[in-house]
Design an enzyme around this catalytic site. Structure first.
Site, PDB file in Angstrom:
ATOM      1  N   ILE A   1      62.030 -47.202 -10.157  1.00 56.62           N
ATOM      2  CA  ILE A   1      61.237 -46.578  -9.380  1.00 56.62           C
ATOM      3  C   ILE A   1      60.373 -45.732  -9.350  1.00 56.62           C
ATOM      4  O   ILE A   1      60.313 -44.950  -8.618  1.00 56.62           O
ATOM      5  CB  ILE A   1      62.076 -46.064  -8.769  1.00 56.62           C
ATOM      6  CG1 ILE A   1      62.485 -44.568 -10.370  1.00 56.62           C
ATOM      7  CG2 ILE A   1      63.054 -46.811  -7.834  1.00 56.62           C
ATOM      8  CD1 ILE A   1      64.112 -43.937  -9.140  1.00 56.62           C
ATOM      9  N   GLY A   2      59.747 -45.371 -10.926  1.00 57.27           N
ATOM     10  CA  GLY A   2      58.372 -44.657 -11.156  1.00 57.27           C
ATOM     11  C   GLY A   2      58.824 -44.383 -12.156  1.00 57.27           C
ATOM     12  O   GLY A   2      59.133 -45.188 -13.074  1.00 57.27           O
ATOM     13  N   LYS A   3      57.271 -44.009 -12.873  1.00 57.23           N
ATOM     14  CA  LYS A   3      56.432 -44.067 -13.925  1.00 57.23           C
ATOM     15  C   LYS A   3      56.640 -42.741 -13.751  1.00 57.23           C
ATOM     16  O   LYS A   3      54.928 -41.754 -13.253  1.00 57.23           O
ATOM     17  CB  LYS A   3      55.482 -44.495 -13.832  1.00 57.23           C
ATOM     18  CG  LYS A   3      55.570 -46.077 -14.406  1.00 57.23           C
ATOM     19  CD  LYS A   3      54.305 -46.832 -15.548  1.00 57.23           C
ATOM     20  CE  LYS A   3      55.005 -47.829 -16.385  1.00 57.23           C
ATOM     21  NZ  LYS A   3      56.530 -48.261 -15.932  1.00 57.23           N
TER      22      LYS A   3
ATOM     23  N   ASP B   1      59.523 -44.309 -17.899  1.00 55.10           N
ATOM     24  CA  ASP B   1      60.217 -44.117 -16.889  1.00 55.10           C
ATOM     25  C   ASP B   1      61.110 -43.999 -16.697  1.00 55.10           C
ATOM     26  O   ASP B   1      61.876 -43.439 -16.646  1.00 55.10           O
ATOM     27  CB  ASP B   1      60.357 -46.138 -16.758  1.00 55.10           C
ATOM     28  CG  ASP B   1      59.208 -47.094 -17.127  1.00 55.10           C
ATOM     29  OD1 ASP B   1      58.262 -46.646 -17.381  1.00 55.10           O
ATOM     30  OD2 ASP B   1      59.868 -47.841 -17.350  1.00 55.10           O
TER      31      ASP B   1
ATOM     32  N   LYS C   1      65.428 -41.347 -15.931  1.00 58.58           N
ATOM     33  CA  LYS C   1      64.707 -41.282 -16.554  1.00 58.58           C
ATOM     34  C   LYS C   1      64.736 -41.250 -17.390  1.00 58.58           C
ATOM     35  O   LYS C   1      65.615 -40.595 -18.811  1.00 58.58           O
ATOM     36  CB  LYS C   1      64.121 -39.466 -16.516  1.00 58.58           C
ATOM     37  CG  LYS C   1      62.404 -39.258 -16.499  1.00 58.58           C
ATOM     38  CD  LYS C   1      62.186 -37.894 -16.263  1.00 58.58           C
ATOM     39  CE  LYS C   1      61.666 -37.034 -15.314  1.00 58.58           C
ATOM     40  NZ  LYS C   1      61.640 -35.465 -15.371  1.00 58.58           N
TER      41      LYS C   1
ATOM     42  N   ASP D   1      55.785 -24.955 -13.068  1.00 53.98           N
ATOM     43  CA  ASP D   1      54.869 -26.254 -12.036  1.00 53.98           C
ATOM     44  C   ASP D   1      55.385 -26.458 -10.537  1.00 53.98           C
ATOM     45  O   ASP D   1      55.848 -27.832  -9.709  1.00 53.98           O
ATOM     46  CB  ASP D   1      55.537 -27.038 -13.403  1.00 53.98           C
ATOM     47  CG  ASP D   1      54.829 -28.093 -12.575  1.00 53.98           C
ATOM     48  OD1 ASP D   1      53.219 -28.023 -12.004  1.00 53.98           O
ATOM     49  OD2 ASP D   1      54.717 -29.174 -13.880  1.00 53.98           O
TER      50      ASP D   1
ATOM     51  N   ARG E   1      54.173 -33.137  -5.500  1.00 55.36           N
ATOM     52  CA  ARG E   1      54.646 -34.170  -6.323  1.00 55.36           C
ATOM     53  C   ARG E   1      55.799 -33.874  -6.810  1.00 55.36           C
ATOM     54  O   ARG E   1      56.403 -34.745  -7.366  1.00 55.36           O
ATOM     55  CB  ARG E   1      53.042 -33.669  -7.490  1.00 55.36           C
ATOM     56  CG  ARG E   1      53.294 -33.155  -8.605  1.00 55.36           C
ATOM     57  CD  ARG E   1      52.247 -33.481  -9.379  1.00 55.36           C
ATOM     58  NE  ARG E   1      51.761 -31.810 -10.248  1.00 55.36           N
ATOM     59  CZ  ARG E   1      50.974 -30.917 -10.053  1.00 55.36           C
ATOM     60  NH1 ARG E   1      50.522 -30.859  -8.732  1.00 55.36           N
ATOM     61  NH2 ARG E   1      51.315 -29.877 -10.314  1.00 55.36           N
ATOM     62  N   ASN E   2      56.340 -31.994  -7.296  1.00 52.18           N
ATOM     63  CA  ASN E   2      57.471 -32.096  -7.929  1.00 52.18           C
ATOM     64  C   ASN E   2      58.751 -31.830  -6.990  1.00 52.18           C
ATOM     65  O   ASN E   2      59.730 -30.908  -7.847  1.00 52.18           O
ATOM     66  CB  ASN E   2      57.480 -30.726  -9.043  1.00 52.18           C
ATOM     67  CG  ASN E   2      56.950 -31.445 -10.167  1.00 52.18           C
ATOM     68  OD1 ASN E   2      56.430 -32.570 -10.631  1.00 52.18           O
ATOM     69  ND2 ASN E   2      55.804 -30.762 -10.368  1.00 52.18           N
TER      70      ASN E   2
ATOM     71  N   ASP F   1      61.608 -31.545 -11.738  1.00 52.58           N
ATOM     72  CA  ASP F   1      60.735 -30.937 -13.105  1.00 52.58           C
ATOM     73  C   ASP F   1      60.875 -30.056 -12.991  1.00 52.58           C
ATOM     74  O   ASP F   1      60.307 -29.153 -13.012  1.00 52.58           O
ATOM     75  CB  ASP F   1      59.065 -32.047 -12.030  1.00 52.58           C
ATOM     76  CG  ASP F   1      58.931 -33.278 -12.156  1.00 52.58           C
ATOM     77  OD1 ASP F   1      58.810 -34.214 -13.606  1.00 52.58           O
ATOM     78  OD2 ASP F   1      59.126 -33.706 -11.700  1.00 52.58           O
TER      79      ASP F   1
HETATM   80  P1  AMP Z   1      58.360 -37.143 -12.737  1.00 53.27           P
HETATM   81  O1  AMP Z   1      59.068 -38.144 -13.884  1.00 53.27           O
HETATM   82  O2  AMP Z   1      60.045 -37.061 -12.703  1.00 53.27           O
HETATM   83  O3  AMP Z   1      57.643 -36.748 -12.129  1.00 53.27           O
HETATM   84  O4  AMP Z   1      59.109 -38.728 -11.860  1.00 53.27           O
HETATM   85  C1  AMP Z   1      58.086 -40.050 -11.333  1.00 53.27           C
HETATM   86  C2  AMP Z   1      58.625 -40.551 -10.084  1.00 53.27           C
HETATM   87  O5  AMP Z   1      59.902 -41.256 -10.152  1.00 53.27           O
HETATM   88  C3  AMP Z   1      58.429 -39.341  -9.584  1.00 53.27           C
HETATM   89  O6  AMP Z   1      57.005 -39.538  -7.984  1.00 53.27           O
HETATM   90  C4  AMP Z   1      59.434 -39.598  -8.084  1.00 53.27           C
HETATM   91  O7  AMP Z   1      58.526 -41.469  -7.837  1.00 53.27           O
HETATM   92  C5  AMP Z   1      60.460 -41.001  -8.791  1.00 53.27           C
HETATM   93  N1  AMP Z   1      61.463 -40.341  -9.241  1.00 53.27           N
HETATM   94  C6  AMP Z   1      61.634 -39.538 -10.133  1.00 53.27           C
HETATM   95  N2  AMP Z   1      62.833 -39.175  -9.782  1.00 53.27           N
HETATM   96  C7  AMP Z   1      63.360 -39.775  -9.367  1.00 53.27           C
HETATM   97  C8  AMP Z   1      64.576 -39.209  -8.374  1.00 53.27           C
HETATM   98  N3  AMP Z   1      65.674 -38.289  -8.709  1.00 53.27           N
HETATM   99  N4  AMP Z   1      64.949 -40.595  -7.430  1.00 53.27           N
HETATM  100  C9  AMP Z   1      63.957 -40.524  -7.093  1.00 53.27           C
HETATM  101  N5  AMP Z   1      63.018 -41.315  -7.939  1.00 53.27           N
HETATM  102  C10 AMP Z   1      62.669 -40.352  -8.755  1.00 53.27           C
END
Ligand code: AMP
Length: 450
Positions: free
Chosen positions: A201-203, A208, A222, A314, A318-319, A332
């Site tokens: 769902i995200g990078k 990932d 994460k 931070d 975005r966070n 974050d």
């Molecule tokens: P991050 O590494 O925390 O910046 O996460 C990267 C991306 O993953 C974010 O921009 C979100 O799109 C997705 N993401 C991170 N944590 C979550 C979460 N708890 N629930 C849903 N999506 C997440």
């Protein structure tokens, strides 16, 4: 009642160590790994009244559960607590005294720079095995090769495989604790076998983020594969164990793999990051109340951090993540520190960081307030990048001279006033998050009754 633990106050969280079927009607059955919240102490100190995640209440046996605590930030969590860095052969032998077969440590090789040495106590003697670093792999016998020291140690923990003994007990470096032990002790270790990975769902910058299923609940995971990065993320995870607020993305637990992988499991935020959410919905979908609600959500989380002396460092759209029911939550915590910390931070997001933090690394709740002002601007401009049309190199000099961004189109003047107060150059004169929350609530009340 000698030997009895002191009673846990209501609100204490615990994790089930065993399954409990429950015999009487008033009992609350649970399975190993369930999280329960104490509601009250009963007359019998061996039983508590508790509530499960689904809100069901009942009586539970105290010795079937373990109290969940914040991981202490004092001692350094380590994935390789047996790694002692550059010490000599003699120092290693002293550390492995008195002899205990299977006691081991790893050091950097003094004779062969770049290589390592595995030192193992064995029947009264210390053996030193050279670990050769060759073509990106580590090996002792040139038969078995490993990507990192953790994999190597894991292998020889299972089987001597030619060494004088298998590795039994790590000699811990002073001041460190094994991350896995600390997360287990404090009730935050999850079981990898119960986690199913569903989809990416995200990078993130460092690995990932996956949607997962943990015991029937949707979770975000994460995944940090690289061992050096994993070490850095241990700090983030341990900060998260100390925090609990409805507007902070909640940590559910941590999985530390023996071979060095780290999984940080948090609540799943179905609507993703706030900045993407604002950009994709835009003006036509998001109402004024919705924007103000997001602003308040974040402010309440920050008020909680302020009250507990944590500095986020931070804060930016975005966070912040958005839940299925449209609640914004701060995430974050990678740079989050207790306020007393003076540690260096590396690369900083210039447009979000206060002038004094950029200039003198003076991070405080008041530098978070500055970032919060930028975040408000992001919310009211539906996710635009701050300081549009100003080259990055010109941002700091102009801000230092007192330049402030204009109000975003359609932003209520009262909200723009709040932003400008956040951007007061003197940190002392900036409002606290408590004051900001009161101002925003006031604005909201006025809008609702207009
Ligand atoms: P991050 O590494 O925390 O910046 O996460 C990267 C991306 O993953 C974010 O921009 C979100 O799109 C997705 N993401 C991170 N944590 C979550 C979460 N708890 N629930 C849903 N999506 C997440």
């Amino acid at each position: 009642m000698s030997g009895m633990q002191t009673a846990w106050p209501s609100g204490t969280e615990c994790v089930a160590k065993y399954n409990f079927l429950g015999e009487a009607e008033q009992d609350l059955p649970f399975s190993k790994g369930d999280v329960l919240t104490i509601i009250e102490v009963t007359k019998d100190p061996n039983w508590y009244k508790a509530k499960n995640n689904g809100g069901r209440e009942g009586i539970i046996p105290a010795n079937y559960v373990q109290k969940r605590e914040g991981v202490k930030s004092g001692s350094k969590l380590s994935l390789m607590p047996w790694f002692h860095g550059k010490i000599t052969r003699e120092q290693a032998e002293r550390l492995l005294y008195p002899p205990e077969t299977g006691l081991y440590l790893v050091r950097e090789s003094t004779n062969y720079p770049g290589d390592y040495t595995l030192c193992v106590s064995c029947e009264g003697k210390v053996e030193h095995y050279r670990i050769i670093y060759h073509n990106g792999k580590l090996t002792i016998d040139e038969e078995e090769f490993f990507d990192n020291l953790m994999q190597l140690v894991e292998h020889y923990t299972k089987d001597a495989d030619g060494l004088c003994t298998r590795l039994i007990k790590p000699k811990l470096m002073e001041g460190t604790v094994a991350a896995q032990d600390e997360f287990s002790r404090s009730g935050w270790a999850l079981n990898l076998k119960e986690l199913r990975f569903l989809q990416s769902i995200g990078k993130g910058e460092f690995g990932d983020v996956m949607l997962g299923d943990y015991r029937g609940n949707k979770v975000a995971v994460k995944c940090i594969k690289n061992d050096a990065t994993a070490q850095a993320f241990l700090a983030e995870a341990s900060v998260m164990t100390q925090l609990r607020h409805n507007n902070l993305v909640q940590l559910l637990g941590v999985i530390v793999e023996e071979k060095g992988g780290l999984f940080i499991v948090t609540e799943y935020m179905a609507k993703g990051s706030l900045v993407d959410y604002l950009r994709s919905r835009g003006r036509s979908v998001l109402t004024a109340d919705c924007l103000l609600q997001f602003s308040l959500n974040v402010c309440e989380a920050m008020e909680y951090l302020e009250a507990n002396n944590f500095v986020h460092r931070d804060l930016a759209a975005r966070n912040v993540l958005v839940s299925d029911d449209n609640v914004a939550k701060v995430s974050d915590f990678g740079l989050t520190k207790e306020a007393s910390s003076t540690q260096d931070t590396g690369k900083l997001p210039v447009k979000w960081t206060s002038p004094e933090a950029l200039r003198e690394k003076k991070f405080s709740t008041k530098s978070d307030v500055w970032s919060y002002g930028i975040l408000l601007w992001e919310i009211y401009s539906f996710g635009r990048v701050p300081y549009p049309r100003i080259p990055l190199k010109d941002v700091v000099p102009r801000v230092e001279k007192g330049y402030k961004m204009d109000a975003p189109d359609g932003c209520p003047p009262a909200v723009y006033d709040v932003m400008k107060q956040c951007w007061t150059l003197d940190p002392v004169a900036r409002p606290s998050f408590r004051i900001l929350r009161e101002k925003l609530q006031h604005i909201r009340a006025k809008e609702l009754y207009r």
